[in-house]
Scaffold this motif. Structure first.
Motif, PDB file in Angstrom:
ATOM      1  N   GLY A  62       0.995  -1.111   0.045  1.00 32.20           N
ATOM      2  CA  GLY A  62      -0.034   0.017   0.065  1.00 32.20           C
ATOM      3  C   GLY A  62       0.852   1.257   0.018  1.00 32.20           C
ATOM      4  O   GLY A  62       1.991   1.423  -0.237  1.00 32.20           O
ATOM      5  N   LEU A  63       0.369   2.474   0.146  1.00 28.41           N
ATOM      6  CA  LEU A  63       1.017   3.748   0.301  1.00 28.41           C
ATOM      7  C   LEU A  63       1.281   4.079   1.616  1.00 28.41           C
ATOM      8  O   LEU A  63       0.320   3.885   2.470  1.00 28.41           O
ATOM      9  CB  LEU A  63       0.213   4.733  -0.361  1.00 28.41           C
ATOM     10  CG  LEU A  63       0.453   4.963  -1.922  1.00 28.41           C
ATOM     11  CD1 LEU A  63      -0.103   3.763  -2.727  1.00 28.41           C
ATOM     12  CD2 LEU A  63      -0.502   6.216  -2.361  1.00 28.41           C
ATOM     13  N   LYS A  64       2.313   4.551   1.966  1.00 31.94           N
ATOM     14  CA  LYS A  64       2.716   5.045   3.511  1.00 31.94           C
ATOM     15  C   LYS A  64       3.092   6.641   3.267  1.00 31.94           C
ATOM     16  O   LYS A  64       3.900   6.960   2.251  1.00 31.94           O
ATOM     17  CB  LYS A  64       4.032   4.277   3.882  1.00 31.94           C
ATOM     18  CG  LYS A  64       3.776   2.925   4.101  1.00 31.94           C
ATOM     19  CD  LYS A  64       2.883   2.541   5.137  1.00 31.94           C
ATOM     20  CE  LYS A  64       2.774   1.045   5.345  1.00 31.94           C
ATOM     21  NZ  LYS A  64       1.578   0.646   6.267  1.00 31.94           N
ATOM     22  N   LEU A  65       2.839   7.498   4.160  1.00 30.65           N
ATOM     23  CA  LEU A  65       2.761   8.813   4.129  1.00 30.65           C
ATOM     24  C   LEU A  65       4.208   9.298   4.762  1.00 30.65           C
ATOM     25  O   LEU A  65       4.662   8.981   5.834  1.00 30.65           O
ATOM     26  CB  LEU A  65       1.820   9.574   5.027  1.00 30.65           C
ATOM     27  CG  LEU A  65       1.673  11.068   4.910  1.00 30.65           C
ATOM     28  CD1 LEU A  65       1.636  11.576   3.568  1.00 30.65           C
ATOM     29  CD2 LEU A  65       0.698  11.427   5.948  1.00 30.65           C
ATOM     30  N   ILE A  66       4.881   9.855   4.173  1.00 28.77           N
ATOM     31  CA  ILE A  66       6.412  10.539   4.195  1.00 28.77           C
ATOM     32  C   ILE A  66       6.048  11.567   4.795  1.00 28.77           C
ATOM     33  O   ILE A  66       6.556  11.981   6.083  1.00 28.77           O
ATOM     34  CB  ILE A  66       7.267  10.310   3.031  1.00 28.77           C
ATOM     35  CG1 ILE A  66       6.969   9.248   2.066  1.00 28.77           C
ATOM     36  CG2 ILE A  66       8.778  10.889   3.411  1.00 28.77           C
ATOM     37  CD1 ILE A  66       7.964   9.223   0.992  1.00 28.77           C
ATOM     38  N   TYR A  67       5.616  12.924   4.289  1.00 28.60           N
ATOM     39  CA  TYR A  67       5.678  14.165   4.935  1.00 28.60           C
ATOM     40  C   TYR A  67       4.324  14.456   4.245  1.00 28.60           C
ATOM     41  O   TYR A  67       3.909  14.319   3.200  1.00 28.60           O
ATOM     42  CB  TYR A  67       6.598  14.936   4.469  1.00 28.60           C
ATOM     43  CG  TYR A  67       7.737  15.035   5.353  1.00 28.60           C
ATOM     44  CD1 TYR A  67       8.977  14.221   5.269  1.00 28.60           C
ATOM     45  CD2 TYR A  67       7.949  15.865   6.460  1.00 28.60           C
ATOM     46  CE1 TYR A  67       9.932  14.265   6.116  1.00 28.60           C
ATOM     47  CE2 TYR A  67       9.110  15.923   7.251  1.00 28.60           C
ATOM     48  CZ  TYR A  67      10.019  14.792   7.206  1.00 28.60           C
ATOM     49  OH  TYR A  67      11.014  14.936   7.959  1.00 28.60           O
ATOM     50  N   TYR A  68       3.800  15.702   4.729  1.00 27.42           N
ATOM     51  CA  TYR A  68       2.714  16.603   4.350  1.00 27.42           C
ATOM     52  C   TYR A  68       2.913  18.026   4.822  1.00 27.42           C
ATOM     53  O   TYR A  68       4.038  18.409   5.535  1.00 27.42           O
ATOM     54  CB  TYR A  68       1.370  16.079   4.969  1.00 27.42           C
ATOM     55  CG  TYR A  68       1.104  16.178   6.427  1.00 27.42           C
ATOM     56  CD1 TYR A  68       1.507  15.266   7.238  1.00 27.42           C
ATOM     57  CD2 TYR A  68       0.382  17.125   6.688  1.00 27.42           C
ATOM     58  CE1 TYR A  68       1.232  15.369   8.458  1.00 27.42           C
ATOM     59  CE2 TYR A  68       0.147  17.365   8.105  1.00 27.42           C
ATOM     60  CZ  TYR A  68       0.471  16.578   9.072  1.00 27.42           C
ATOM     61  OH  TYR A  68       0.203  16.735  10.295  1.00 27.42           O
ATOM     62  N   SER A  69       2.350  18.843   3.679  1.00 29.68           N
ATOM     63  CA  SER A  69       2.117  20.226   4.258  1.00 29.68           C
ATOM     64  C   SER A  69       0.820  20.757   4.086  1.00 29.68           C
ATOM     65  O   SER A  69       0.028  20.363   3.296  1.00 29.68           O
ATOM     66  CB  SER A  69       3.084  20.875   3.113  1.00 29.68           C
ATOM     67  OG  SER A  69       2.937  22.212   3.275  1.00 29.68           O
ATOM     68  N   VAL A  70       0.551  21.601   5.080  1.00 31.16           N
ATOM     69  CA  VAL A  70      -0.720  22.339   4.956  1.00 31.16           C
ATOM     70  C   VAL A  70      -0.648  23.793   4.317  1.00 31.16           C
ATOM     71  O   VAL A  70      -1.981  24.274   4.548  1.00 31.16           O
ATOM     72  CB  VAL A  70      -1.335  22.352   6.467  1.00 31.16           C
ATOM     73  CG1 VAL A  70      -1.336  20.925   6.987  1.00 31.16           C
ATOM     74  CG2 VAL A  70      -0.570  23.284   7.503  1.00 31.16           C
ATOM     75  N   GLY A  71       0.377  24.048   3.904  1.00 30.85           N
ATOM     76  CA  GLY A  71       0.442  25.450   3.341  1.00 30.85           C
ATOM     77  C   GLY A  71       1.931  25.925   3.211  1.00 30.85           C
ATOM     78  O   GLY A  71       2.807  25.087   3.559  1.00 30.85           O
ATOM     79  N   ALA A  72       2.211  26.818   2.353  1.00 29.34           N
ATOM     80  CA  ALA A  72       3.593  27.491   2.036  1.00 29.34           C
ATOM     81  C   ALA A  72       4.042  27.790   3.554  1.00 29.34           C
ATOM     82  O   ALA A  72       3.481  28.169   4.686  1.00 29.34           O
ATOM     83  CB  ALA A  72       3.772  28.572   1.403  1.00 29.34           C
ATOM     84  N   GLY A  73       5.240  27.080   3.592  1.00 32.37           N
ATOM     85  CA  GLY A  73       6.064  27.236   5.087  1.00 32.37           C
ATOM     86  C   GLY A  73       5.798  26.094   6.148  1.00 32.37           C
ATOM     87  O   GLY A  73       6.681  26.312   7.272  1.00 32.37           O
ATOM     88  N   ILE A  74       4.995  25.442   5.842  1.00 35.36           N
ATOM     89  CA  ILE A  74       4.341  24.500   7.176  1.00 35.36           C
ATOM     90  C   ILE A  74       4.292  23.056   6.580  1.00 35.36           C
ATOM     91  O   ILE A  74       3.773  22.691   5.608  1.00 35.36           O
ATOM     92  CB  ILE A  74       2.960  24.737   7.486  1.00 35.36           C
ATOM     93  CG1 ILE A  74       2.795  26.183   7.806  1.00 35.36           C
ATOM     94  CG2 ILE A  74       2.474  23.904   8.634  1.00 35.36           C
ATOM     95  CD1 ILE A  74       1.534  26.958   8.101  1.00 35.36           C
TER      96      ILE A  74
END
Lengths: 117, 115
Positions: B42-54
């Motif tokens: 399956g897919l595993k989450l590495i990183y995420y971002s909720v907006g520029a700079g975050i």
């Protein structure tokens, strides 16, 4: 933690016959559930989603899924398979991350659908 | 619209090398994600971002770094590549943070091999 189990790694059908892809989930509260499809060398595309409204959900390309809480299942079906349905299908549950509100998607391991002429 | 665009589509790295996987989206989505897909996993989450700079870590962040200087771009950097990082990497974006209401839009993937 929430999880999904896709009961078949491969499913083979003939064109024109029904499709059934099985998914069971584990959740401590009412989940949101999704089916995504991945065609060869492509990204994933949303087929349909269940978010606590109608338990029978219709998606794109004639697919539908039924949420059954008593059986903790969310199986994907289609009355008549087409050659173009050959792809990998992922059952997905959303999981809340505490204190952030972030909804993380937990993916099943996938079911490869093979369609023969 | 192009949607989510990833480059390169294929790459071979030597152990210990570093590289950056590029991801850009033209849908003005605030939320962006990097996943890795391993066979049968399956897919595993590495990183995420909720907006520029975050940005924030997902399930499997070790060995990776991200930055988000603009809404459109969310590059993933691999430092000191290891064979365990051989995988297919997917970038995705969404309009809503709440996965209950929003769908994720995926790029076509970057297939990385570390030898």
């Amino acid at each position: 933690a929430q999880s999904v189990t896709q009961l078949d790694s491969h499913v083979s059908v003939s064109e024109g016959t029904p499709v059934l892809l099985r998914c069971n989930y584990s959740s401590s509260y009412s989940p949101s559930l999704f089916w995504y499809v991945q065609h060869p060398n492509k990204g994933l595309q949303l087929l349909l989603k269940y978010t606590s409204a109608a338990t029978l959900v219709k998606g794109i390309n004639g697919f539908e899924a039924e949420f059954k809480k008593s059986e903790t299942s969310f199986h994907l079906t289609k009355p008549s398979a087409h050659m173009s349905d050959a792809a990998e299908y992922f059952c997905v549950v959303s999981e809340s991350r505490r204190n952030t509100g972030f909804q993380k998607l937990v993916f099943g391991t996938g079911t490869r659908l093979l369609v023969s002429p | 619209n192009a949607g989510v665009t990833q480059t390169p589509k294929f790459h071979i790295l030597k152990i210990g090398q570093s590289m950056t996987l590029q991801c850009t989206q033209d849908m003005n989505h605030n939320y962006m994600y990097w996943y890795r897909q391993d066979p049968g996993m399956g897919l595993k989450l590495i990183y995420y971002s909720v907006g520029a700079g975050i940005t924030d870590k997902g399930e499997v962040p070790n060995g990776y770094n991200v930055s988000r200087s603009t809404t459109e771009d969310f590059p993933l950097r691999l430092e000191l590549a290891a064979p365990s990082q051989t995988s297919v990497y997917f970038c995705a974006s969404s309009y809503y943070m709440d996965a209950n209401t929003g769908e994720l839009f995926f790029g076509e993937g970057s297939r990385l091999t570390v030898l």
